[in-house]
Motif scaffolding. Structure first.
Motif, mmCIF file in Angstrom:
data_model
loop_
_atom_site.group_PDB
_atom_site.id
_atom_site.type_symbol
_atom_site.label_atom_id
_atom_site.label_comp_id
_atom_site.label_asym_id
_atom_site.label_seq_id
_atom_site.Cartn_x
_atom_site.Cartn_y
_atom_site.Cartn_z
ATOM 1 N N ASP A 84 0.920 -0.441 0.184
ATOM 2 C CA ASP A 84 -0.302 -0.358 -0.108
ATOM 3 C C ASP A 84 0.765 1.086 0.161
ATOM 4 O O ASP A 84 1.270 1.875 1.081
ATOM 5 N N THR B 31 3.634 -5.492 -7.262
ATOM 6 C CA THR B 31 3.426 -4.658 -5.590
ATOM 7 C C THR B 31 2.651 -5.784 -4.422
ATOM 8 O O THR B 31 2.329 -6.644 -6.365
ATOM 9 N N ASP C 110 0.383 -5.392 -2.744
ATOM 10 C CA ASP C 110 -1.559 -5.421 -2.031
ATOM 11 C C ASP C 110 -1.435 -5.073 -3.652
ATOM 12 O O ASP C 110 -1.786 -3.717 -3.461
ATOM 13 N N TYR C 111 -2.983 -5.253 -4.464
ATOM 14 C CA TYR C 111 -3.625 -4.866 -5.722
ATOM 15 C C TYR C 111 -5.032 -5.121 -6.194
ATOM 16 O O TYR C 111 -5.422 -4.237 -6.561
ATOM 17 N N ARG D 172 -9.744 -4.330 -7.826
ATOM 18 C CA ARG D 172 -8.679 -3.377 -7.178
ATOM 19 C C ARG D 172 -9.103 -2.603 -5.683
ATOM 20 O O ARG D 172 -9.562 -1.743 -5.173
ATOM 21 N N PRO E 133 -5.147 0.146 -3.295
ATOM 22 C CA PRO E 133 -4.933 -0.177 -4.990
ATOM 23 C C PRO E 133 -5.692 0.393 -5.593
ATOM 24 O O PRO E 133 -4.523 0.889 -7.131
ATOM 25 N N VAL F 253 -3.354 3.296 -6.046
ATOM 26 C CA VAL F 253 -2.300 3.593 -6.906
ATOM 27 C C VAL F 253 -2.623 3.381 -8.103
ATOM 28 O O VAL F 253 -2.309 4.077 -8.972
ATOM 29 N N TRP F 254 -3.733 2.426 -8.871
ATOM 30 C CA TRP F 254 -3.804 2.590 -9.973
ATOM 31 C C TRP F 254 -4.539 4.474 -10.601
ATOM 32 O O TRP F 254 -3.755 4.697 -11.486
ATOM 33 N N VAL G 174 1.036 -5.400 -14.721
ATOM 34 C CA VAL G 174 1.440 -5.242 -13.134
ATOM 35 C C VAL G 174 1.331 -6.890 -12.092
ATOM 36 O O VAL G 174 0.572 -7.040 -13.000
ATOM 37 N N CYS H 94 0.996 -8.902 -8.476
ATOM 38 C CA CYS H 94 0.550 -8.838 -7.312
ATOM 39 C C CYS H 94 0.343 -10.254 -6.336
ATOM 40 O O CYS H 94 0.178 -11.106 -7.124
ATOM 41 N N GLN I 287 -3.103 -6.733 -15.707
ATOM 42 C CA GLN I 287 -2.852 -7.166 -14.447
ATOM 43 C C GLN I 287 -2.979 -8.290 -14.055
ATOM 44 O O GLN I 287 -4.364 -8.199 -14.144
#
Length: 428
Positions: free
Chosen positions: A229, A254, A256-257, A264, A282, A285-286, A299, A301, A322
């Motif tokens: 995070d 990463t 936690d996503y 997310r 998450p 972050v996006w 991505v 995760c 992702q």
């Protein structure tokens, strides 16, 4: 002398790897999700467990080491998605305590994750031992998951909250991690793993966030690893790295996503952004980073048990792929060993992800495979795969649909338009 079936399968896997390595525009990234249950000191013979779960982790690292490009294989990069080990060493870290955070008792979680010196004497040394197998032989990244922090505690918001209710974590406050001294001591930017390595091009927060460059398949790739995070400072640092290496196809790892439904969303038990306004969920972050930089195309995760895949267009109209993989809750190996327990014992069963990039043809793509270094089989080769895992991970899927969650192809439809055609590469 007759060879065992296991040895034949192992030889076939290696032969396949070497055959792929012969294609100069093909290479593999090895993805190590959530290894915490292998390292867990309670999952070792010294604690009267039926077997040393750490041997499964060492088996994974041995397999990766033997299949690196530098050893004649096809693995060009390795990324660990965090939760490398299981336990913490502090009740609450000094930095959060100084900022006014307070820990309150949590009867359920404190029983499982009480601070212990054995994280430093057993779990962290085992993690270091595993990564020493690949050190100096391949570029790699390790990001901290919530378990890799010095402390993981329940924040006292609201003050004097109600009795703990696992269905409503807000009654007590959110589980929150803090402190990275343990992580930095093994995977920090000043450790022998990364200091003075030419491919380790940038770091932040002592190596909790890091950047690597590797060349494979006719392209030069940028990889950025972000801490759990990630706070605003981490995202600002990542944006500066992207600017410095503008135009390079970029992968983000990463912890936690994404959940196993492909959303997310953070795990409701531990959402750092809900406890600390400096941290990002998450979706944040996006919104703040990934969607804003066109060179990010992939991505990776872990954190949420199971697997998921989704594609979204960034603000430039280009797809970002992702991918979630987390096998920590798989416990067939414990069942095989007749472990007696009142609850299922998650181990991980040796499963990891092998993502093979095929970039030289008219239709570039990534072949995603899931392989157990313990069972020495791909997911599609294990006859009982769906029987072992589907009920707890994706119970609504058919067996065939479940298998497709762990072996599939990502079509990189616009990769060459975005990043150019691959450079000529001498066959290995």
């Amino acid at each position: 002398m007759k060879r065992s079936i296991a040895s034949l399968v192992s030889a076939l896997v290696l032969a396949t790897s070497l055959a792929q390595a012969a294609d100069p525009h093909s290479f593999t990234i090895a993805v190590l999700p959530d290894t915490q249950n292998y390292m867990d000191y309670t999952h070792q013979k010294a604690e009267n467990f039926a077997f040393d779960a750490s041997e499964l982790f060492l088996g994974q690292m041995k397999f990766v080491a033997e299949n690196l490009q530098s050893q004649g294989g096809d693995i060009a990069f390795v990324t660990s998605l965090g939760d490398v080990w299981q336990h913490q060493s502090l009740k609450i870290d000094p930095e959060h305590e100084a900022r006014g955070f307070k820990a309150v008792p949590n009867a359920v979680l404190d029983a499982h994750f009480a601070p212990t010196p054995k994280v430093r004497s057993v779990e962290m040394p085992m993690a270091k031992r595993g990564f020493e197998m690949i050190a100096g032989k391949v570029p790699f990244s390790v990001v901290p998951g919530n378990h890799d922090y010095d402390a993981m505690w329940t924040h006292s918001v609201p003050e004097g909250g109600a009795r703990f209710d696992p269905k409503d974590m807000t009654k007590l406050g959110m589980l929150h991690p803090g402190g990275l001294n343990n992580f930095r001591s093994v995977f920090g930017d000043q450790t022998p793993f990364f200091k003075d390595q030419s491919w380790y091009v940038a770091s932040h927060d002592g190596g909790a966030d890091s950047a690597q460059i590797f060349t494979a398949g006719g392209y030069r790739f940028l990889h950025i690893g972000l801490q759990f995070d990630p706070p605003n400072a981490s995202l600002e640092w990542a944006a500066s790295v992207l600017k410095r290496y503008a135009g390079l196809p970029t992968i983000i790892s990463t912890h936690d996503y994404m959940d196993n439904a492909g959303q997310r969303l953070p795990n409701p038990i531990i959402d750092a952004s809900a406890a600390d306004p400096q941290d990002n969920s998450p979706q944040m972050v996006w919104d703040k980073l990934i969607s804003q930089h066109d060179q990010i195309f992939l991505v990776l995760c872990g954190h949420e048990h199971g697997q998921a895949f989704r594609t979204d267009n960034n603000k430039f109209g280009h797809p970002v792929y992702q991918v979630l993989a987390d096998y920590q809750d798989r416990g067939q190996t414990a069942k095989d060993a007749a472990v007696k327990s009142a609850y299922p014992v998650g181990i991980g069963d040796g499963w990891l992800r092998l993502m093979t990039f095929e970039l030289g043809g008219a239709k570039p793509g990534i072949q995603v495979r899931t392989y157990s270094t313990h069972y020495k089989k791909h997911s599609t080769e294990a006859e009982s795969y769906a029987q072992w895992y589907k009920a707890q991970e994706k119970p609504k899927l058919s067996d065939a649909e479940f298998l497709r969650q762990d072996e599939f192809r990502i079509e990189l439809s616009d990769f060459q338009a975005r990043f150019g055609k691959p450079a000529a590469v001498t066959a290995r």
